[in-house]
Design a protein around this motif. Structure first.
Motif, short mmCIF file in Angstrom:
data_model
loop_
_atom_site.label_atom_id
_atom_site.label_comp_id
_atom_site.label_asym_id
_atom_site.label_seq_id
_atom_site.Cartn_x
_atom_site.Cartn_y
_atom_site.Cartn_z
N PRO A 60 45.88 41.74 41.69
CA PRO A 60 44.82 42.95 42.12
C PRO A 60 43.75 43.07 41.25
CG PRO A 60 46.91 43.72 42.34
CD PRO A 60 46.93 42.47 41.48
N VAL A 61 42.33 43.52 41.53
CA VAL A 61 41.01 43.38 40.87
C VAL A 61 41.54 44.40 39.53
CG1 VAL A 61 38.67 44.26 40.69
CG2 VAL A 61 39.75 42.82 42.73
N ALA A 62 42.29 45.49 39.89
CA ALA A 62 42.11 46.51 38.78
C ALA A 62 43.29 45.85 37.73
CB ALA A 62 43.08 47.73 39.40
N VAL A 63 44.23 45.16 38.06
CA VAL A 63 44.83 44.60 36.94
C VAL A 63 44.00 43.37 36.30
CG1 VAL A 63 46.80 42.94 36.24
CG2 VAL A 63 47.05 44.65 38.19
N SER A 64 43.19 42.93 36.82
CA SER A 64 42.25 41.78 36.30
C SER A 64 41.22 42.43 35.34
CB SER A 64 41.41 41.08 37.31
OG SER A 64 42.17 40.02 37.91
N ASP A 65 40.76 43.66 35.82
CA ASP A 65 39.94 44.65 35.01
C ASP A 65 40.79 44.90 33.58
OD1 ASP A 65 37.92 44.10 36.84
OD2 ASP A 65 38.14 46.19 37.73
N ALA A 66 41.93 45.49 34.04
CA ALA A 66 42.77 46.01 32.70
C ALA A 66 42.99 44.84 31.66
CB ALA A 66 44.05 46.56 33.24
N LEU A 67 43.10 43.61 32.10
CA LEU A 67 43.54 42.39 31.30
C LEU A 67 42.23 41.81 30.76
CD1 LEU A 67 46.06 40.79 33.45
CD2 LEU A 67 46.33 41.80 31.26
N ALA A 68 40.81 42.42 31.17
CA ALA A 68 39.57 42.17 30.76
C ALA A 68 39.44 40.70 31.21
CB ALA A 68 39.40 42.27 29.39
N TRP A 69 39.78 40.36 32.33
CA TRP A 69 39.56 38.91 32.93
C TRP A 69 38.39 38.94 33.97
CZ3 TRP A 69 45.24 36.93 34.78
CH2 TRP A 69 45.82 36.81 33.70
N ALA A 70 37.87 40.09 34.22
CA ALA A 70 36.80 40.09 35.07
C ALA A 70 35.45 40.06 34.24
CB ALA A 70 36.78 41.41 35.65
#
Length: 70
Positions: A60-70
């Motif tokens: 999920p994009v929200a997880v990528s964002d939380a991991l600072a992967w985006a």
């Protein structure tokens, strides 16, 4: 978070979570997918290994964002 995660570090992070909460591995920030966590733990050469158990789907994009992967 330490670069070399230990059993103790992992237990502390998980101890207050709902024990029925599913766990997924977030894999590869350049092509992010969620993977199932294997049920077996193998200890060899002084390390604990947990295999992934297949791909669930896109992370999920929200997880990528939380991991600072985006």
């Amino acid at each position: 978070m330490p670069h070399y995660l230990t059993v103790g570090h992992l237990l502390r992070q998980l101890q207050n979570l709902d024990p029925n909460l599913p766990i997924r591995l977030a894999i590869n920030p350049d092509f992010p997918f969620a993977h199932y966590v294997g049920a077996e733990v193998v200890v060899r050469d002084g390390k604990a290994f947990i295999a992934d158990d297949g791909q669930e789907g896109y992370l999920p994009v929200a997880v990528s964002d939380a991991l600072a992967w985006a």
